[in-house]
Scaffold this motif. Sequence first.
Motif, PDB file in Angstrom:
ATOM      1  N   MET A  32       0.848  -1.180   0.000  1.00  0.00           N
ATOM      2  CA  MET A  32       0.000   0.000   0.000  1.00  0.00           C
ATOM      3  C   MET A  32       0.889   1.238   0.000  1.00  0.00           C
ATOM      4  O   MET A  32       1.790   1.361   0.817  1.00  0.00           O
ATOM      5  CB  MET A  32      -0.906   0.019   1.236  1.00  0.00           C
ATOM      6  CG  MET A  32      -1.977  -1.041   1.229  1.00  0.00           C
ATOM      7  SD  MET A  32      -2.840  -1.142   2.818  1.00  0.00           S
ATOM      8  CE  MET A  32      -3.563   0.485   2.922  1.00  0.00           C
ATOM      9  N   VAL A  33       0.633   2.138  -0.936  1.00  0.00           N
ATOM     10  CA  VAL A  33       1.436   3.352  -1.069  1.00  0.00           C
ATOM     11  C   VAL A  33       0.519   4.549  -0.862  1.00  0.00           C
ATOM     12  O   VAL A  33      -0.498   4.674  -1.556  1.00  0.00           O
ATOM     13  CB  VAL A  33       2.095   3.430  -2.463  1.00  0.00           C
ATOM     14  CG1 VAL A  33       2.905   4.706  -2.589  1.00  0.00           C
ATOM     15  CG2 VAL A  33       2.966   2.211  -2.703  1.00  0.00           C
ATOM     16  N   PRO A  34       0.815   5.436   0.103  1.00  0.00           N
ATOM     17  CA  PRO A  34      -0.064   6.589   0.335  1.00  0.00           C
ATOM     18  C   PRO A  34      -0.128   7.514  -0.875  1.00  0.00           C
ATOM     19  O   PRO A  34       0.865   7.755  -1.543  1.00  0.00           O
ATOM     20  CB  PRO A  34       0.567   7.286   1.546  1.00  0.00           C
ATOM     21  CG  PRO A  34       1.972   6.820   1.569  1.00  0.00           C
ATOM     22  CD  PRO A  34       1.967   5.420   1.012  1.00  0.00           C
ATOM     23  N   VAL A  35      -1.317   8.021  -1.145  1.00  0.00           N
ATOM     24  CA  VAL A  35      -1.540   8.945  -2.256  1.00  0.00           C
ATOM     25  C   VAL A  35      -1.465  10.372  -1.706  1.00  0.00           C
ATOM     26  O   VAL A  35      -2.082  10.674  -0.688  1.00  0.00           O
ATOM     27  CB  VAL A  35      -2.920   8.700  -2.895  1.00  0.00           C
ATOM     28  CG1 VAL A  35      -3.221   9.733  -3.961  1.00  0.00           C
ATOM     29  CG2 VAL A  35      -2.982   7.295  -3.475  1.00  0.00           C
ATOM     30  N   PRO A  36      -0.709  11.270  -2.331  1.00  0.00           N
ATOM     31  CA  PRO A  36      -0.603  12.648  -1.828  1.00  0.00           C
ATOM     32  C   PRO A  36      -1.948  13.370  -1.869  1.00  0.00           C
ATOM     33  O   PRO A  36      -2.788  13.100  -2.729  1.00  0.00           O
ATOM     34  CB  PRO A  36       0.399  13.301  -2.784  1.00  0.00           C
ATOM     35  CG  PRO A  36       0.380  12.458  -4.012  1.00  0.00           C
ATOM     36  CD  PRO A  36       0.096  11.064  -3.558  1.00  0.00           C
ATOM     37  N   ASP A  37      -2.132  14.300  -0.938  1.00  0.00           N
ATOM     38  CA  ASP A  37      -3.400  15.021  -0.836  1.00  0.00           C
ATOM     39  C   ASP A  37      -3.812  15.669  -2.146  1.00  0.00           C
ATOM     40  O   ASP A  37      -4.992  15.662  -2.519  1.00  0.00           O
ATOM     41  CB  ASP A  37      -3.309  16.110   0.246  1.00  0.00           C
ATOM     42  CG  ASP A  37      -3.235  15.521   1.643  1.00  0.00           C
ATOM     43  OD1 ASP A  37      -3.221  14.287   1.744  1.00  0.00           O
ATOM     44  OD2 ASP A  37      -3.192  16.290   2.609  1.00  0.00           O
ATOM     45  N   GLN A  38      -2.847  16.267  -2.853  1.00  0.00           N
ATOM     46  CA  GLN A  38      -3.202  16.995  -4.065  1.00  0.00           C
ATOM     47  C   GLN A  38      -3.672  16.077  -5.190  1.00  0.00           C
ATOM     48  O   GLN A  38      -4.164  16.550  -6.209  1.00  0.00           O
ATOM     49  CB  GLN A  38      -2.025  17.856  -4.557  1.00  0.00           C
ATOM     50  CG  GLN A  38      -0.803  17.080  -5.007  1.00  0.00           C
ATOM     51  CD  GLN A  38       0.212  16.909  -3.903  1.00  0.00           C
ATOM     52  OE1 GLN A  38      -0.165  16.786  -2.742  1.00  0.00           O
ATOM     53  NE2 GLN A  38       1.488  16.913  -4.244  1.00  0.00           N
ATOM     54  N   ALA A  39      -3.527  14.757  -4.988  1.00  0.00           N
ATOM     55  CA  ALA A  39      -3.961  13.799  -6.012  1.00  0.00           C
ATOM     56  C   ALA A  39      -5.300  13.158  -5.667  1.00  0.00           C
ATOM     57  O   ALA A  39      -5.783  12.308  -6.418  1.00  0.00           O
ATOM     58  CB  ALA A  39      -2.904  12.710  -6.196  1.00  0.00           C
ATOM     59  N   PHE A  40      -5.910  13.539  -4.558  1.00  0.00           N
ATOM     60  CA  PHE A  40      -7.193  12.943  -4.188  1.00  0.00           C
ATOM     61  C   PHE A  40      -8.209  13.185  -5.299  1.00  0.00           C
ATOM     62  O   PHE A  40      -8.378  14.301  -5.779  1.00  0.00           O
ATOM     63  CB  PHE A  40      -7.698  13.541  -2.883  1.00  0.00           C
ATOM     64  CG  PHE A  40      -7.033  12.971  -1.650  1.00  0.00           C
ATOM     65  CD1 PHE A  40      -5.855  12.257  -1.748  1.00  0.00           C
ATOM     66  CD2 PHE A  40      -7.589  13.156  -0.404  1.00  0.00           C
ATOM     67  CE1 PHE A  40      -5.231  11.748  -0.621  1.00  0.00           C
ATOM     68  CE2 PHE A  40      -6.984  12.650   0.737  1.00  0.00           C
ATOM     69  CZ  PHE A  40      -5.796  11.938   0.628  1.00  0.00           C
ATOM     70  N   GLY A  41      -8.890  12.127  -5.689  1.00  0.00           N
ATOM     71  CA  GLY A  41      -9.860  12.208  -6.776  1.00  0.00           C
ATOM     72  C   GLY A  41      -9.300  11.731  -8.096  1.00  0.00           C
ATOM     73  O   GLY A  41     -10.046  11.541  -9.057  1.00  0.00           O
ATOM     74  N   ASN A  42      -7.956  11.519  -8.178  1.00  0.00           N
ATOM     75  CA  ASN A  42      -7.321  10.989  -9.388  1.00  0.00           C
ATOM     76  C   ASN A  42      -7.126   9.481  -9.224  1.00  0.00           C
ATOM     77  O   ASN A  42      -6.513   9.037  -8.252  1.00  0.00           O
ATOM     78  CB  ASN A  42      -5.957  11.651  -9.614  1.00  0.00           C
ATOM     79  CG  ASN A  42      -6.090  13.105 -10.036  1.00  0.00           C
ATOM     80  OD1 ASN A  42      -6.089  13.427 -11.210  1.00  0.00           O
ATOM     81  ND2 ASN A  42      -6.217  13.997  -9.060  1.00  0.00           N
ATOM     82  N   PHE A  43      -7.628   8.700 -10.162  1.00  0.00           N
ATOM     83  CA  PHE A  43      -7.544   7.248 -10.065  1.00  0.00           C
ATOM     84  C   PHE A  43      -7.017   6.662 -11.376  1.00  0.00           C
ATOM     85  O   PHE A  43      -7.579   6.935 -12.442  1.00  0.00           O
ATOM     86  CB  PHE A  43      -8.919   6.648  -9.757  1.00  0.00           C
ATOM     87  CG  PHE A  43      -9.444   7.004  -8.399  1.00  0.00           C
ATOM     88  CD1 PHE A  43      -9.204   6.193  -7.307  1.00  0.00           C
ATOM     89  CD2 PHE A  43     -10.175   8.168  -8.207  1.00  0.00           C
ATOM     90  CE1 PHE A  43      -9.678   6.529  -6.042  1.00  0.00           C
ATOM     91  CE2 PHE A  43     -10.655   8.513  -6.956  1.00  0.00           C
ATOM     92  CZ  PHE A  43     -10.406   7.689  -5.876  1.00  0.00           C
ATOM     93  N   PHE A  44      -5.937   5.868 -11.271  1.00  0.00           N
ATOM     94  CA  PHE A  44      -5.430   5.161 -12.442  1.00  0.00           C
ATOM     95  C   PHE A  44      -6.276   3.922 -12.684  1.00  0.00           C
ATOM     96  O   PHE A  44      -6.543   3.134 -11.765  1.00  0.00           O
ATOM     97  CB  PHE A  44      -3.964   4.759 -12.239  1.00  0.00           C
ATOM     98  CG  PHE A  44      -2.989   5.880 -12.473  1.00  0.00           C
ATOM     99  CD1 PHE A  44      -2.745   6.335 -13.761  1.00  0.00           C
ATOM    100  CD2 PHE A  44      -2.320   6.471 -11.420  1.00  0.00           C
ATOM    101  CE1 PHE A  44      -1.841   7.373 -13.985  1.00  0.00           C
ATOM    102  CE2 PHE A  44      -1.418   7.511 -11.624  1.00  0.00           C
ATOM    103  CZ  PHE A  44      -1.178   7.962 -12.917  1.00  0.00           C
ATOM    104  N   GLU A  45      -6.679   3.713 -13.939  1.00  0.00           N
ATOM    105  CA  GLU A  45      -7.566   2.614 -14.277  1.00  0.00           C
ATOM    106  C   GLU A  45      -6.906   1.248 -14.065  1.00  0.00           C
ATOM    107  O   GLU A  45      -7.600   0.242 -13.924  1.00  0.00           O
ATOM    108  CB  GLU A  45      -8.029   2.746 -15.729  1.00  0.00           C
ATOM    109  CG  GLU A  45      -8.859   4.009 -15.980  1.00  0.00           C
ATOM    110  CD  GLU A  45      -9.285   4.149 -17.434  1.00  0.00           C
ATOM    111  OE1 GLU A  45      -8.657   3.481 -18.286  1.00  0.00           O
ATOM    112  OE2 GLU A  45     -10.230   4.901 -17.702  1.00  0.00           O
ATOM    113  N   GLY A  46      -5.585   1.222 -14.028  1.00  0.00           N
ATOM    114  CA  GLY A  46      -4.891  -0.051 -13.873  1.00  0.00           C
ATOM    115  C   GLY A  46      -4.584  -0.419 -12.437  1.00  0.00           C
ATOM    116  O   GLY A  46      -3.879  -1.414 -12.190  1.00  0.00           O
TER     117      GLY A  46
END
Length: 814
Positions: A32-46
């Motif tokens: 599990m790798v934390p996602v940075p706050d500024q990327a919330f709402g961005n999801f890679f389809e893969g």
Amino acid sequence: LHWVIQQSPLGYTTVSTGLYSWSPLCYINMKMVPVPDQAFGNFFEGDCYIVLYGSSNSMDVHYWIGNSSSQDEQGAAAILVTQLDEFLGGSPVQHREVQAAESSKFRSYFRNGLIYKKGGVDSGFRHVESNVYKILRLLHIKGRKHVTATEVEVSWSSFNSGDVFLLDMGKVIVQWNGPQSNRSEKLKAMLLAQDVRDRERGGRAQIGVVEGGDEEDSPELMKIMRAVLGQRSGKLKEAEPDDTPDRHQQTANIRLYNVSDESGKLVVQEVAMQPLTQDLLHSTECYIVDQGGSSVLVWKGKEASIEERRSALGRAVGFIKAKNYSSSTNVEVMAEGGESAMFKHLFISWTEKGQTKGLGNVYTTGKIAKVEQVKFDVMELYARPELAAQQRMVDDASGQVQIWRIEDLELRELHPSSFGQFYGGDCYLVLYTYKRASKLQYILYMWQGRHATQDEITSCAYQAVAMDNKYSGVPVQVRVVMGKEPRHFLAIFKGKLIIFEVRSSFICGVTNPGPGARLFQVRGTHEMNTRATEVPARSSSLNTNDVFLLKTDHTIYLWYGKGCSGDEREMAKAVADVLSRQDKQVVMEGQEPAEFWVALGGKAPYACDKRLQKEETPHSPRLFECSNQTGRFRMTEVEDLTQEDLDQDDVMLLDTWEEIFLWIGRSANEYETKEACNSALEYLRTHPAGRDPDTPIISVKQGYEPLTFTGWFNAWDPQKWSVSRSGTPAITARGKTGCTATNGTGSPRTGEYLGPELLINKSPNELPKGVDPNRREDYLSDVDLENLLGCSRSGFQRLPRWRQNDLKKKAGLF
């Protein structure tokens, strides 16, 4: 908080949740790798993601499955979610989310929309690189209430006449509105574009708008688009239909299954069909409720075996496959005592354990006012981290506090004498310092006022980053929205948190709010959960369920509603002492002196339904949006209902169990109104709990809501949709873009909107003929106004006059 499931070497991974941390078991090639706050709402389809959402009343864990993710990633996500659930004491509700079929609850976390990106993190892509401009992508925007943006081929062939598209070129973002797209879609797309600009480009990108039906009106922007896309040949494709199934859809085929391992292996056996009763659920067992394939809900009894509880999510997924249901079928897993509102609505009646009756206790109007009497033992919290997780408390809130307010986009530290005094038009940073194992720990709360401008909210986020860097990245950052403060935040102020509508001076514990009476609604039963919120000083703001403080020039009245408890009264006294040193006078509901009503502008009806004085309602209220703006009529559930969720372009259905309200927005069309009425009848007829088909259905018009409706919303603002400060409903007219405008006096302004270049930094004699120089904002379209002022038209109109003028000065409109 959310993380991406990523390929990695064999090893252990420690993951921080912000307030707590845990170590998952070893997984081969997965981490599990934390996602940075500024990327919330961005999801890679893969990829697959885990999203943890916590509020003052509940906690939810979602795992999101990208359409191109591997089976290994999906399996790892499910296992990690189960472990996370165990670490948090089994209290969170678990959700399985599939790309493009996410639940309304999941979508509600990302107010500006979801962005689906091609590829995956493991293929070398990064979520977000701030201030990077070498970007070229085309985003296809779909949806109204909760939008999604999908990366498509950068070509004219990707466009159609019914949707909105964002051509993102790094330093420039062009929003192209399809000729058949509607006002709501355009505004949502603009909010998403602004979000990309502010979070990914540091606010430095330029945004332009092209109306697809009038491209010749934007020659410079079209020149840019053609330079990237080439010359368009042929006609645009027709609007694409939205075939996503309705998530709220009810079914007459509800079945309850028992999940047991009594025989030595797990067995799933049908127990009952609808209508279901609560006594079918036993604490020693786990159950699956099948809503005819539209959703699958799993209930875990407190005394069920560990194996049964651990395998609940996996069994639900296996159940879906065995039934040949769609792979996007919604799944929810919940523990006994933590049932979701939708789950409770499947049963004829629902009684909470420990539910009380009679006066002298805590009473609620649905979930919005629910408060719990919880005593905290710091040593027990330290010894039992699962208890800290369940109570959302890292300690007893006795640590050190520093507070800064955002002023002129900079930080201004506040004196301790003003701690706990917040203003709805401002943003604040609250740094909380405490010790754990002799080591300093930090929580940085970012509090956002309801009327704060977008510039102030953005500045608050930037200042939080700077503060975080100052403390070497150690602080836990928590975004707090006015009215939804988490339990620990409330506890910091020891029951003396006061939220004012507008800023006033505060010196040595004495406020000077200016002329006129001010009214405060107090909710809470002890130091850990109490807040006072300013509401309009009118009789209609009162509620028999609560305590109110009425501050006049000479006296503070403590008004005790018949439904309030002794604990609530004691907390209100403490707040009153902070609010003013003036004389205090207790007023019991029904025994008010004449001067009390005079201060409120006269006696008027308020929320005093006798049901509000009874036991807690067995079912929480549910709100649905009714709209045909996507091409066909739909009902979509709205999570965490607030007044802000009522959309004037639609009809909203509020189900309070004993009544059904149909709220009709001013701009709702006749078809929506008619279909909403039919849908309300169908909603009752098909309700899985066997609802009484004669349940009252009440239609209310925007701006004329009865108190039996407004009482379900916390701190209802009766002036929200009025332009006139006197309370006269605004008379509206449609402009070229279909947006609403007035001339500021209540009379309509006809004709088209004016471009910003004709209004900004112009002397009165340079303005177009007929333009009121003091009301230039009325001549802007909704999109232009939001771009210039950083808030919506309705949000701007709710601001005090001094703040409106300040924003207009900054934008060159004054």
